[in-house]
Scaffold this active site. Structure first.
Site, PDB file in Angstrom:
ATOM      1  N   HIS A   1       0.596  -1.463   0.064  1.00 37.70           N
ATOM      2  CA  HIS A   1      -0.038  -0.236   0.229  1.00 37.70           C
ATOM      3  C   HIS A   1       0.949   0.782  -0.192  1.00 37.70           C
ATOM      4  CE1 HIS A   1      -1.939  -3.537   2.229  1.00 37.70           C
ATOM      5  NE2 HIS A   1      -2.928  -2.661   1.776  1.00 37.70           N
TER       6      HIS A   1
ATOM      7  N   ASP B   1       2.270   1.885   2.983  1.00 40.71           N
ATOM      8  CA  ASP B   1       3.670   1.044   4.097  1.00 40.71           C
ATOM      9  C   ASP B   1       4.806   1.305   3.509  1.00 40.71           C
ATOM     10  OD1 ASP B   1       1.260  -0.648   4.636  1.00 40.71           O
ATOM     11  OD2 ASP B   1       1.367  -2.072   2.486  1.00 40.71           O
TER      12      ASP B   1
ATOM     13  N   MET C   1       2.622  -6.127  -7.817  1.00 43.04           N
ATOM     14  CA  MET C   1       1.157  -5.648  -7.870  1.00 43.04           C
ATOM     15  C   MET C   1       1.366  -3.825  -6.441  1.00 43.04           C
ATOM     16  SD  MET C   1      -1.399  -4.852  -4.877  1.00 43.04           S
ATOM     17  CE  MET C   1      -1.492  -6.942  -3.774  1.00 43.04           C
TER      18      MET C   1
ATOM     19  N   GLU D   1     -10.814  -6.377  -5.217  1.00 39.85           N
ATOM     20  CA  GLU D   1     -10.449  -7.351  -3.708  1.00 39.85           C
ATOM     21  C   GLU D   1     -12.042  -7.400  -3.380  1.00 39.85           C
ATOM     22  OE1 GLU D   1      -7.210  -7.907  -1.216  1.00 39.85           O
ATOM     23  OE2 GLU D   1      -8.367  -8.760   0.047  1.00 39.85           O
TER      24      GLU D   1
ATOM     25  N   LYS E   1     -14.740  -7.760   0.401  1.00 37.49           N
ATOM     26  CA  LYS E   1     -14.577  -8.740   1.497  1.00 37.49           C
ATOM     27  C   LYS E   1     -16.092  -8.330   1.767  1.00 37.49           C
ATOM     28  CE  LYS E   1     -12.429  -8.285   5.779  1.00 37.49           C
ATOM     29  NZ  LYS E   1     -11.077  -7.494   6.537  1.00 37.49           N
TER      30      LYS E   1
ATOM     31  N   GLU F   1      -9.575 -13.221  -2.935  1.00 42.98           N
ATOM     32  CA  GLU F   1      -8.571 -13.653  -1.284  1.00 42.98           C
ATOM     33  C   GLU F   1      -9.857 -15.076  -0.733  1.00 42.98           C
ATOM     34  OE1 GLU F   1      -6.771 -10.620   1.451  1.00 42.98           O
ATOM     35  OE2 GLU F   1      -7.714 -12.265   3.426  1.00 42.98           O
TER      36      GLU F   1
ATOM     37  N   HIS G   1     -11.807 -13.794   2.307  1.00 39.27           N
ATOM     38  CA  HIS G   1     -13.129 -12.642   2.078  1.00 39.27           C
ATOM     39  C   HIS G   1     -13.894 -13.707   2.226  1.00 39.27           C
ATOM     40  CE1 HIS G   1     -10.076  -9.541   2.407  1.00 39.27           C
ATOM     41  NE2 HIS G   1      -9.697  -9.975   3.422  1.00 39.27           N
TER      42      HIS G   1
ATOM     43  N   ASP H   1      -5.617 -13.232  -3.791  1.00 32.14           N
ATOM     44  CA  ASP H   1      -4.644 -13.355  -2.604  1.00 32.14           C
ATOM     45  C   ASP H   1      -5.281 -14.634  -1.787  1.00 32.14           C
ATOM     46  OD1 ASP H   1      -5.656  -9.975  -1.084  1.00 32.14           O
ATOM     47  OD2 ASP H   1      -4.026 -10.774  -2.509  1.00 32.14           O
TER      48      ASP H   1
ATOM     49  N   ASP I   1     -11.739 -12.194   9.729  1.00 30.30           N
ATOM     50  CA  ASP I   1     -10.100 -12.346   8.585  1.00 30.30           C
ATOM     51  C   ASP I   1      -9.087 -12.668   9.752  1.00 30.30           C
ATOM     52  OD1 ASP I   1      -9.233  -9.810   6.351  1.00 30.30           O
ATOM     53  OD2 ASP I   1      -9.368 -12.264   6.611  1.00 30.30           O
TER      54      ASP I   1
ATOM     55  N   ASP J   1      -6.719 -14.384   8.148  1.00 31.80           N
ATOM     56  CA  ASP J   1      -5.462 -14.718   7.720  1.00 31.80           C
ATOM     57  C   ASP J   1      -4.072 -15.383   7.427  1.00 31.80           C
ATOM     58  OD1 ASP J   1      -5.830 -10.224   6.969  1.00 31.80           O
ATOM     59  OD2 ASP J   1      -6.328 -12.175   5.758  1.00 31.80           O
TER      60      ASP J   1
ATOM     61  N   ASP K   1      -1.618 -13.239   1.229  1.00 34.66           N
ATOM     62  CA  ASP K   1      -1.995 -12.002   1.724  1.00 34.66           C
ATOM     63  C   ASP K   1      -2.216 -12.921   3.217  1.00 34.66           C
ATOM     64  OD1 ASP K   1      -4.771  -9.604   2.135  1.00 34.66           O
ATOM     65  OD2 ASP K   1      -2.664  -9.436   2.731  1.00 34.66           O
TER      66      ASP K   1
HETATM   67  C1  DIG Z   1      -6.837  -7.339   2.323  1.00 35.02           C
HETATM   68  O1  DIG Z   1      -7.401  -8.640   2.483  1.00 35.02           O
HETATM   69  C2  DIG Z   1      -5.988  -6.337   0.998  1.00 35.02           C
HETATM   70  C3  DIG Z   1      -5.156  -5.043   2.016  1.00 35.02           C
HETATM   71  O2  DIG Z   1      -4.303  -5.631   2.604  1.00 35.02           O
HETATM   72  C4  DIG Z   1      -4.509  -5.056   0.512  1.00 35.02           C
HETATM   73  O3  DIG Z   1      -6.139  -3.488   0.318  1.00 35.02           O
HETATM   74  C5  DIG Z   1      -5.620  -5.991  -0.514  1.00 35.02           C
HETATM   75  C6  DIG Z   1      -4.381  -6.789  -1.235  1.00 35.02           C
HETATM   76  O4  DIG Z   1      -3.928  -7.687  -1.841  1.00 35.02           O
HETATM   77  N1  DIG Z   1      -5.968  -7.195   0.126  1.00 35.02           N
HETATM   78 MN    MN Z   2      -6.372  -9.086   0.559  1.00 36.45          MN
HETATM   79 MN    MN Z   3      -8.177 -11.069   4.681  1.00 31.42          MN
END
Ligand code: DIG
Ligand code: MN
Ligand code: MN
Length: 387
Positions: free
Chosen positions: A54, A57, A88, A181, A183, A217, A220, A245, A255, A257, A287
């Protein structure tokens, strides 16, 4: 087979993943923060191919111009020193309080405008270090109370923002594609574009739909109780799987992860088989982040584990595809004597007339043997390494 990551595997991690310092809603950080340069070297040490970020970051939101310049110089040097690439990039439109009620969908037009400007600058930053995919995760694009905004207005604002940014990318002449993406919730109680299906229908309404795909993802779709493999297949058959992701997640939880394949290895196996059997060419982006209880040596074990599990499952997929009994069962299950091949090319008057004349033995159809238990047990045998 070696389970050592190689560049051709295209394994990537975000700075925010191995850089996660263990803060959660109920606890303070358990790890000291590493700089982007340190994180690039950590990723190189574990064998990653690429690193994503990001904007904030890499460049703190309140960095001065000279600080920004130095950070970027150091980051580019670390990329040169390690050979890592940046496939990315994305924008943080969720941490700063300015985005407390969303970014592109905020009720405040000044916030919506600021979000566009911040994203334009973040796109410039990502492209400057080689990004070809730009992800939009709208973590704050949502509501707690639907009294606050009409979903019709919110979705239109979202569409207007992505259309505007597609225009910007075209005007800049960037070789860049967008990936939405989905969620379903967290941090907002309800997030717009909650699933792959919603994202695909949203993309179809854009001015430049060819520029935009999805970044599904695992966690998600699992949060929504959905089958991630099927969501990825929907994106794939729509030509919209621009990025992915990878992580893991128990159904019906926040979430998580987790490390790839660590909670639902069978579902992860099917996913890896789909990606590898169909020649997916994008990044295998993890991710995910290590347990809050991990120190940085364990964070490295987490990152190595993501890639190792992917490669183990890739080998299991090849074993499944080569297994004679599996293939024999699949041939039996998918048997086709061609009796209805006249339907394979879609509708025609003659096909409809021919079909209308058929007499089906419905009882026989219902009595057909389907050895799915045997097939699934063979899958388990392969995954548990006893075959
Ligand atoms: C969260 O799953 C999101 C953020 O971390 C980011 O914007 C995106 C990038 O893969 N995944
Ligand atoms: Mn993600
Ligand atoms: Mn996530």
């Amino acid at each position: 087979m070696s389970y050592e990551p190689k560049p051709e595997h295209k394994f990537t991690f975000g700075l925010w993943t191995v850089g996660n310092i263990g803060r959660d809603p109920f606890g303070e950080p358990t790890r000291s923060a590493m700089s982007p340069v340190q994180l690039v070297h950590l990723l190189a040490e574990v064998g990653a191919w690429g690193v994503n970020f990001h904007d904030n970051d890499l460049i703190p939101i309140d960095a001065t111009a000279s600080e920004r310049e130095q950070i970027l110089k150091d980051f580019k040097q670390a990329l040169a020193d390690t050979g890592l690439v940046v496939p990315m990039a994305t924008t943080n439109l969720f941490t700063d309080p300015a985005f407390k009620d969303g970014a592109f969908t905020s009720n405040d037009p000044a916030v919506r405008a600021y979000a566009l400007q911040k994203t334009m600058r973040a796109i410039d930053l990502g492209v400057s270090v080689g990004a070809k995919i730009y992800v939009f995760w709208g973590g704050r694009e949502g509501t707690e109370t639907d009294s606050s905004k009409s979903p019709l207005d919110a979705i239109k604002r979202y569409r207007d923002a992505i259309n505007f940014l597609c225009g910007y990318v075209k005007d800049q002449g960037y070789d860049l594609k967008f990936a939405m993406e989905p969620k379903p919730n967290e941090p907002r109680s309800h997030i717009f574009l909650p699933t792959v299906g919603d994202a695909l229908s949203f993309i179809a309404t854009l001015d430049d739909p060819d520029m935009v795909g999805v970044n599904p993802e695992v966690a998600h779709e699992h949060m929504a109780g959905l089958n991630f493999l099927h969501g990825v297949a929907m994106a794939w058959t729509s030509g919209k799987l621009f990025h992915i992701d990878l992580n893991d997640q128990l159904f019906g939880r926040y979430d998580q992860d987790f490390r790839f394949g660590s909670m639902m290895p069978k579902q992860a196996f099917y996913l890896v088989r789909l990606l590898e059997d169909n020649g997916y060419e994008g990044s295998r982006h993890f991710d995910a982040h290590a347990f809050r209880s991990s120190d940085y040596e364990d964070v490295k074990a987490f990152a190595r584990g993501c890639m190792r599990t992917y490669l183990i499952l890739k080998e299991k997929a090849a074993q499944f595809n080569a297994d004679e009994e599996v293939q024999s069962l699949l041939a039996e299950i998918h048997a086709d004597d061609g009796s209805f091949s006249y339907l394979n090319s879609g509708y025609s008057k003659s096909a409809a007339d021919q079909l209308s004349a058929v007499t089906f033995d419905r009882v026989a159809l219902g009595n057909r043997s389907l050895p799915y238990e045997r097939l699934d047990q063979l899958t388990i045998d392969i995954l548990l390494g006893v075959r």
